[in-house]
Design a protein around this motif. Structure first.
Motif, PDB file in Angstrom:
ATOM      1  N   ASP A   1       0.834  -1.204   0.000  1.00 48.47           N
ATOM      2  CA  ASP A   1       0.000   0.000   0.000  1.00 48.47           C
ATOM      3  C   ASP A   1       0.874   1.261   0.000  1.00 48.47           C
ATOM      4  O   ASP A   1       1.713   1.449   0.883  1.00 48.47           O
ATOM      5  N   THR A   2       0.676   2.122  -1.009  1.00 44.72           N
ATOM      6  CA  THR A   2       1.495   3.339  -1.140  1.00 44.72           C
ATOM      7  C   THR A   2       0.646   4.608  -1.005  1.00 44.72           C
ATOM      8  O   THR A   2       1.061   5.677  -1.451  1.00 44.72           O
ATOM      9  N   TYR A   3      -0.524   4.491  -0.367  1.00 47.40           N
ATOM     10  CA  TYR A   3      -1.441   5.637  -0.289  1.00 47.40           C
ATOM     11  C   TYR A   3      -0.781   6.840   0.377  1.00 47.40           C
ATOM     12  O   TYR A   3      -0.848   7.967  -0.139  1.00 47.40           O
ATOM     13  N   LEU A   4      -0.124   6.633   1.522  1.00 51.56           N
ATOM     14  CA  LEU A   4       0.496   7.740   2.261  1.00 51.56           C
ATOM     15  C   LEU A   4       1.625   8.372   1.449  1.00 51.56           C
ATOM     16  O   LEU A   4       1.743   9.603   1.386  1.00 51.56           O
ATOM     17  N   PHE A   5       2.403   7.526   0.789  1.00 49.93           N
ATOM     18  CA  PHE A   5       3.502   8.026  -0.053  1.00 49.93           C
ATOM     19  C   PHE A   5       2.940   8.892  -1.181  1.00 49.93           C
ATOM     20  O   PHE A   5       3.446   9.996  -1.445  1.00 49.93           O
ATOM     21  N   GLU A   6       1.888   8.408  -1.834  1.00 53.36           N
ATOM     22  CA  GLU A   6       1.296   9.146  -2.958  1.00 53.36           C
ATOM     23  C   GLU A   6       0.686  10.469  -2.509  1.00 53.36           C
ATOM     24  O   GLU A   6       0.785  11.478  -3.214  1.00 53.36           O
ATOM     25  N   LEU A   7       0.082  10.459  -1.315  1.00 54.08           N
ATOM     26  CA  LEU A   7      -0.513  11.685  -0.776  1.00 54.08           C
ATOM     27  C   LEU A   7       0.572  12.736  -0.515  1.00 54.08           C
ATOM     28  O   LEU A   7       0.451  13.894  -0.937  1.00 54.08           O
ATOM     29  N   LEU A   8       1.643  12.321   0.157  1.00 54.09           N
ATOM     30  CA  LEU A   8       2.733  13.256   0.464  1.00 54.09           C
ATOM     31  C   LEU A   8       3.478  13.670  -0.800  1.00 54.09           C
ATOM     32  O   LEU A   8       3.954  14.799  -0.903  1.00 54.09           O
ATOM     33  N   LEU A   9       3.562  12.751  -1.762  1.00 52.16           N
ATOM     34  CA  LEU A   9       4.190  13.075  -3.048  1.00 52.16           C
ATOM     35  C   LEU A   9       3.392  14.163  -3.770  1.00 52.16           C
ATOM     36  O   LEU A   9       3.972  15.111  -4.316  1.00 52.16           O
ATOM     37  N   PHE A  10       2.061  14.048  -3.738  1.00 52.18           N
ATOM     38  CA  PHE A  10       1.214  15.055  -4.381  1.00 52.18           C
ATOM     39  C   PHE A  10       1.385  16.415  -3.708  1.00 52.18           C
ATOM     40  O   PHE A  10       1.528  17.446  -4.389  1.00 52.18           O
ATOM     41  N   ILE A  11       1.405  16.418  -2.370  1.00 55.21           N
ATOM     42  CA  ILE A  11       1.593  17.677  -1.622  1.00 55.21           C
ATOM     43  C   ILE A  11       2.946  18.296  -1.967  1.00 55.21           C
ATOM     44  O   ILE A  11       3.051  19.501  -2.227  1.00 55.21           O
ATOM     45  N   ALA A  12       3.985  17.443  -1.993  1.00 53.08           N
ATOM     46  CA  ALA A  12       5.338  17.923  -2.322  1.00 53.08           C
ATOM     47  C   ALA A  12       5.392  18.487  -3.740  1.00 53.08           C
ATOM     48  O   ALA A  12       6.014  19.530  -3.988  1.00 53.08           O
ATOM     49  N   THR A  13       4.710  17.816  -4.678  1.00 53.03           N
ATOM     50  CA  THR A  13       4.695  18.264  -6.084  1.00 53.03           C
ATOM     51  C   THR A  13       4.008  19.611  -6.213  1.00 53.03           C
ATOM     52  O   THR A  13       4.461  20.487  -6.955  1.00 53.03           O
TER      53      THR A  13
END
Length: 321
Positions: A191-203
């Motif tokens: 599960d990469t949900y948290l990574f993807e969420l923080l990646l979107f915020i960082a982007t």
């Protein structure tokens, strides 16, 4: 144990442009030509901006930093891509993949903030000309450049280490020509949900905030230019900004399309074409755009390569408008 075993397999296969098998040689020739133009063009910008006293201004100081970022970013991706176009088996070790990804994030972040700094420089030059020498002195420019370079470090370290701590599964075939976040993320089998969420915020922080600052600067610049009484003054002010505006548009349109899209929403082949534009085409166009209509750069090139003494000690001169 099975996941640990999979993680210990340390090689990925880069699919690259294997779907265009008949065009491999043509692609190699085209990309090699653009790579050579990129290296030559950006190196020339650095040489003339360093050696010619007339270009020792904040605008060309930042342009020199941008040219250096483009050289490093291109060297991180293109030589490996060129080799892979000639080889049948396009492998990359996980450590080399992680290192490449680290530098991709680092240079894209630094370039975003540098383009924002360049927009601020143009804003001060056009909208606050009487305060320009004080607001954009040598110390301020140095601190802004250091901040732009350092901005990419924590994010690239954090995201790369986090992504490569996940277990990878399946064929380990990366549907791309280099190790970018989304195609590597596609191989993760947890599960990469948290990574993807923080990646979107960082982007959003990396791409949208400098973009908004750049857009706000240019709104003010355009308003100021339109209020200028002389047509010659308006034309001169416009041409000092138009090159930067074109570069910003090219960069944000291509990187934004790839990195603001959620996981797998962009087709792999479409993603490769868009990525090709900001990894190969844009770095090549930047020095051409900046020098094409720029008389200062053209005169500096003639002076630099028309004289015997290449380097001379000069103070930091003033910005001319």
């Amino acid at each position: 144990a099975g996941a640990a075993g999979l993680r210990n397999q340390t090689y990925f296969t880069l699919q690259g442009f294997s779907h265009l098998a008949a065009l491999q040689v043509f692609l190699f020739q085209g990309i090699l030509l653009m790579f050579l133009v990129t290296m030559a063009g950006n190196s020339l910008i650095i040489i003339v901006a360093t050696t010619d006293p007339a270009l020792h201004t904040p605008m060309y100081y930042f342009l020199k930093n941008l040219a250096f970022i483009e050289i490093c970013f291109t060297l991180n991706i293109v030589p490996k891509m060129l080799v892979d176009l000639l080889l049948e088996r396009k492998v990359i070790s996980s450590s080399a993949c992680a290192l490449q990804l680290y530098f991709v994030i680092f240079f894209i972040t630094s370039e975003c903030f540098l383009l924002g700094a360049m927009a601020y420089d143009r804003y001060v030059a056009v909208c606050r000309p009487l305060h320009y020498a004080i607001m954009m002195n040598r110390r301020v420019c140095l601190h802004m450049a250091i901040a732009c370079w350092m901005a990419g470090v924590p994010l690239s370290v954090g995201l790369t280490a986090w992504l490569f701590s996940y277990p990878f599964c399946g064929s380990k075939e990366i549907e791309h020509f280099f190790c970018d976040i989304t195609p590597v993320l596609d191989l993760v089998c947890s599960d990469t949900y948290l990574f993807e969420l923080l990646l979107f915020i960082a982007t959003v922080i990396i791409i949208l905030i400098p973009f908004i600052l750049t857009a706000a600067s240019y709104i003010q610049i355009i308003r100021t230019i339109l209020q200028m009484p002389s047509a010659e003054g308006r034309r001169k002010a416009f041409f000092t900004c138009v090159a930067h505006l074109v570069v910003v548009t090219l960069f944000y349109c291509t990187t934004g399309v790839v990195h603001l899209k959620p996981k797998s929403s962009l087709l792999a082949n479409s993603r490769k074409l868009v990525a090709l534009s900001y990894t190969v085409v844009t770095p090549m166009l930047n020095p051409i755009i900046y020098s094409l209509r720029n008389k200062e750069v053209k005169h500096a090139l003639r002076r630099t390569f028309g004289r015997r003494q290449f380097f001379s000690q000069v103070p930091l001169p003033r910005q001319s408008h």
